[in-house]
Design a protein around this motif. Structure first.
Motif, PDB file in Angstrom:
ATOM      1  N   ASP A  87       0.822  -1.206   0.000  1.00  0.00           N
ATOM      2  CA  ASP A  87       0.000   0.000   0.000  1.00  0.00           C
ATOM      3  C   ASP A  87       0.855   1.255   0.000  1.00  0.00           C
ATOM      4  N   ARG A  88       2.161   1.080   0.060  1.00  0.00           N
ATOM      5  CA  ARG A  88       3.051   2.241   0.188  1.00  0.00           C
ATOM      6  C   ARG A  88       3.633   2.638  -1.166  1.00  0.00           C
ATOM      7  N   PRO A  89       3.875   3.934  -1.365  1.00  0.00           N
ATOM      8  CA  PRO A  89       4.453   4.361  -2.636  1.00  0.00           C
ATOM      9  C   PRO A  89       5.947   4.029  -2.732  1.00  0.00           C
ATOM     10  N   VAL A  90       6.466   4.063  -3.940  1.00  0.00           N
ATOM     11  CA  VAL A  90       7.879   3.754  -4.199  1.00  0.00           C
ATOM     12  C   VAL A  90       8.797   4.605  -3.324  1.00  0.00           C
ATOM     13  N   ARG A  91       8.477   5.894  -3.174  1.00  0.00           N
ATOM     14  CA  ARG A  91       9.293   6.804  -2.365  1.00  0.00           C
ATOM     15  C   ARG A  91       9.554   6.262  -0.962  1.00  0.00           C
ATOM     16  N   PHE A  92       8.496   5.687  -0.380  1.00  0.00           N
ATOM     17  CA  PHE A  92       8.631   5.159   0.970  1.00  0.00           C
ATOM     18  C   PHE A  92       9.707   4.063   1.007  1.00  0.00           C
ATOM     19  N   PHE A  93       9.642   3.144   0.057  1.00  0.00           N
ATOM     20  CA  PHE A  93      10.599   2.030   0.057  1.00  0.00           C
ATOM     21  C   PHE A  93      12.017   2.514  -0.217  1.00  0.00           C
ATOM     22  N   VAL A  94      12.125   3.556  -1.043  1.00  0.00           N
ATOM     23  CA  VAL A  94      13.450   4.120  -1.322  1.00  0.00           C
ATOM     24  C   VAL A  94      14.034   4.715  -0.044  1.00  0.00           C
ATOM     25  N   SER A  95      13.211   5.456   0.706  1.00  0.00           N
ATOM     26  CA  SER A  95      13.728   6.046   1.946  1.00  0.00           C
ATOM     27  C   SER A  95      14.093   4.951   2.943  1.00  0.00           C
ATOM     28  N   GLU A  96      13.319   3.875   2.965  1.00  0.00           N
ATOM     29  CA  GLU A  96      13.616   2.760   3.869  1.00  0.00           C
ATOM     30  C   GLU A  96      14.936   2.076   3.500  1.00  0.00           C
ATOM     31  N   LEU A  97      15.217   1.971   2.219  1.00  0.00           N
ATOM     32  CA  LEU A  97      16.473   1.324   1.801  1.00  0.00           C
ATOM     33  C   LEU A  97      17.681   2.149   2.262  1.00  0.00           C
ATOM     34  N   ILE A  98      17.537   3.470   2.255  1.00  0.00           N
ATOM     35  CA  ILE A  98      18.633   4.321   2.752  1.00  0.00           C
ATOM     36  C   ILE A  98      18.769   4.128   4.270  1.00  0.00           C
ATOM     37  N   ARG A  99      17.620   4.061   4.929  1.00  0.00           N
ATOM     38  CA  ARG A  99      17.648   3.857   6.390  1.00  0.00           C
ATOM     39  C   ARG A  99      18.292   2.508   6.733  1.00  0.00           C
ATOM     40  N   GLU A 100      18.021   1.511   5.905  1.00  0.00           N
ATOM     41  CA  GLU A 100      18.624   0.191   6.140  1.00  0.00           C
ATOM     42  C   GLU A 100      20.144   0.275   6.061  1.00  0.00           C
ATOM     43  N   GLN A 101      20.646   1.035   5.093  1.00  0.00           N
ATOM     44  CA  GLN A 101      22.097   1.166   4.958  1.00  0.00           C
ATOM     45  C   GLN A 101      22.691   1.931   6.132  1.00  0.00           C
ATOM     46  N   ILE A 102      21.914   2.875   6.686  1.00  0.00           N
ATOM     47  CA  ILE A 102      22.386   3.594   7.883  1.00  0.00           C
ATOM     48  C   ILE A 102      22.501   2.602   9.051  1.00  0.00           C
TER      49      ILE A 102
ATOM     50  N   GLN B  57      26.918   2.712  14.007  1.00  0.00           N
ATOM     51  CA  GLN B  57      26.714   1.974  15.255  1.00  0.00           C
ATOM     52  C   GLN B  57      25.984   2.812  16.290  1.00  0.00           C
ATOM     53  N   GLU B  58      25.761   2.185  17.406  1.00  0.00           N
ATOM     54  CA  GLU B  58      25.187   2.804  18.605  1.00  0.00           C
ATOM     55  C   GLU B  58      23.945   3.641  18.301  1.00  0.00           C
ATOM     56  N   GLU B  59      23.952   4.928  18.730  1.00  0.00           N
ATOM     57  CA  GLU B  59      22.680   5.651  18.691  1.00  0.00           C
ATOM     58  C   GLU B  59      22.343   6.220  17.319  1.00  0.00           C
ATOM     59  N   ILE B  60      23.297   6.272  16.415  1.00  0.00           N
ATOM     60  CA  ILE B  60      23.084   6.974  15.131  1.00  0.00           C
ATOM     61  C   ILE B  60      21.810   6.520  14.394  1.00  0.00           C
ATOM     62  N   PRO B  61      21.622   5.207  14.116  1.00  0.00           N
ATOM     63  CA  PRO B  61      20.425   4.823  13.355  1.00  0.00           C
ATOM     64  C   PRO B  61      19.122   5.204  14.052  1.00  0.00           C
ATOM     65  N   TYR B  62      19.169   5.258  15.383  1.00  0.00           N
ATOM     66  CA  TYR B  62      17.940   5.540  16.143  1.00  0.00           C
ATOM     67  C   TYR B  62      17.584   7.027  16.157  1.00  0.00           C
ATOM     68  N   HIS B  63      18.557   7.861  15.800  1.00  0.00           N
ATOM     69  CA  HIS B  63      18.313   9.306  15.746  1.00  0.00           C
ATOM     70  C   HIS B  63      18.093   9.783  14.315  1.00  0.00           C
ATOM     71  N   THR B  64      17.952   8.841  13.404  1.00  0.00           N
ATOM     72  CA  THR B  64      17.919   9.200  11.984  1.00  0.00           C
ATOM     73  C   THR B  64      16.549   8.962  11.361  1.00  0.00           C
ATOM     74  N   ALA B  65      16.144   9.927  10.526  1.00  0.00           N
ATOM     75  CA  ALA B  65      14.978   9.735   9.650  1.00  0.00           C
ATOM     76  C   ALA B  65      15.429  10.073   8.232  1.00  0.00           C
ATOM     77  N   VAL B  66      14.772   9.499   7.244  1.00  0.00           N
ATOM     78  CA  VAL B  66      15.142   9.772   5.849  1.00  0.00           C
ATOM     79  C   VAL B  66      13.897  10.225   5.090  1.00  0.00           C
ATOM     80  N   ILE B  67      14.042  11.326   4.383  1.00  0.00           N
ATOM     81  CA  ILE B  67      12.912  11.846   3.599  1.00  0.00           C
ATOM     82  C   ILE B  67      13.343  12.026   2.155  1.00  0.00           C
ATOM     83  N   ILE B  68      12.505  11.570   1.245  1.00  0.00           N
ATOM     84  CA  ILE B  68      12.801  11.766  -0.174  1.00  0.00           C
ATOM     85  C   ILE B  68      12.241  13.130  -0.586  1.00  0.00           C
ATOM     86  N   GLN B  69      13.124  14.026  -0.963  1.00  0.00           N
ATOM     87  CA  GLN B  69      12.696  15.380  -1.340  1.00  0.00           C
ATOM     88  C   GLN B  69      12.278  15.458  -2.808  1.00  0.00           C
ATOM     89  N   ASP B  70      13.020  14.778  -3.661  1.00  0.00           N
ATOM     90  CA  ASP B  70      12.739  14.802  -5.097  1.00  0.00           C
ATOM     91  C   ASP B  70      12.924  13.417  -5.666  1.00  0.00           C
TER      92      ASP B  70
END
Ligand SMILES: Nc1nc2c(ncn2[C@@H]2O[C@H](COP(=O)(O)OP(=O)(O)O)[C@@H](O)[C@H]2O)c(=O)[nH]1
Ligand SMILES: [Mg+2]
Length: 316
Positions: free
Chosen positions: A205-220, A225-238
């Motif tokens: 049900d999610r658009p392509v943009r969502f999955f693209v942002s998730e793939l970047i988050r996965e690489q983060i 390590q440690e707290e970095i991934p938990y303090h991160t959000a990813v937004i597709i601007q364009d």
């Protein structure tokens, strides 16, 4: 990933529905996956759908949203939900994550509850307390590949059967896809006759943009390590779709200036490596060449800020 399988719309459920092609009834319903962090819920969804649809990692709390994965067969449509792991909320983002779990509790026809079979049974109790399930349950004991012997498996299974006599219990390995084919007939026993909820060519049900942002988050999650991934959000601007190469601009949000420095790495080496790894994953997913640009922004305390959370897609 086929580029046209997206943006499904919801079709209301009708009382009884027969498949167009044959007289066999058509079943359609929601199979929602719950469990503690790291049980293997997202790995299971990918294994069931035969796609790398949702992101997974060895770290806890990788999944932040409820994500639908749709299985279409001639006689049924099963709408699976991957959900965040069940935890006691510590900040607003956590509360939003648990609201996603609650919404999945409300529409489930059957709950697939998952636990890591190598963990003691007691570790499962807090999850059950928070869940209060009212629908039929299939309990999966995952990661059987980590057990040393059949005796160990039988012992764990006996413990669970004694604790949960009413539930169907199935040991599986989501990673090795062992016995996951048994889940479908078990689930179908609890799925009503109904027309499909989503067009039969949709996979989520999610658009392509969502999955693209998730793939970047996965690489983060992979790279930092440690707290970095938990303090991160990813937004597709364009996201410009072009014939030769898709141009994607993404913003990485962090809470502190020091986290930005860590993400950048020495002479920008960190963000460069992240860009390369993410681009590869996105290209695999879209089956298309991609030009990816990453920008980092500092937004203090975004995980506790209602406006930022909404802006970053945590709407629940
Ligand atoms: N050994 C083993 N590891 C698994 C299995 N299923 C998942 N994992 C691993 O457990 C970790 C957490 O998996 P994930 O699907 O992200 O868990 P979730 O938090 O419940 O969604 C990842 O490192 C997976 O590779 C399994 O069947 N066997
Ligand atoms: Mg997950």
């Amino acid at each position: 990933m086929n580029r046209i399988l997206w943006n499904a719309t919801v079709i209301p459920r009708m009382p009884l529905y027969f498949c167009r092609h044959m007289s066999q009834p058509f079943q359609s319903g929601f199979v929602n996956i719950f469990g503690p962090p790291n049980a293997g819920k997202s790995t299971l969804l990918n294994a069931l759908l035969g796609e790398q649809l949702v992101i997974t990692s060895p770290k806890v709390q990788t999944t932040r949203h409820r994500i639908l994965g749709i299985m279409n067969e001639p006689n049924y449509q099963l709408v699976f939900s991957d959900t965040p792991g069940i935890i006691e909320p510590k900040y607003k983002l956590h509360e939003k994550m648990m609201r996603q779990v609650k919404s999945a509790l409300e529409d489930a026809d059957v709950a697939v509850l998952m636990n890591d079979i190598t963990q003691p049974l007691e570790s499962f109790e807090p999850v059950l307390k928070l869940l209060r399930l009212k629908v039929p349950v299939i309990l999966l004991l995952n990661k059987t590949d980590l057990l040393k012997s059949k005796t160990q498996l039988r012992a764990q299974l006996a413990l669970y059967k004694e604790a949960f006599p009413k539930w169907e219990i199935l040991p599986v390995s989501a990673q090795n896809k062992t016995d996951i084919d048994k889940i479908i007939p078990m689930a179908l026993k609890h799925i009503p006759e109904a027309p499909p909820f989503y067009p039969e060519d949709s996979i989520s049900d999610r658009p392509v943009r969502f999955f693209v942002s998730e793939l970047i988050r996965e690489q983060i999650f992979n790279q930092y390590q440690e707290e970095i991934p938990y303090h991160t959000a990813v937004i597709i601007q364009d996201f410009e779709e072009k014939t030769n190469v898709d141009v994607i601009r993404a913003e990485i949000i962090v809470s502190r200036e020091t986290q930005k420095m860590i993400l950048l790495g020495k002479g920008g080496s960190g963000i460069k490596a992240l860009g390369i790894a993410s681009r590869k994953k996105i290209e695999e997913f879209l089956q298309h060449r991609v030009h990816l640009e990453l920008f980092i922004k500092v937004r203090p305390k975004w995980r506790d800020n209602e406006n930022y959370l909404r802006e970053y897609g945590y709407n629940a």
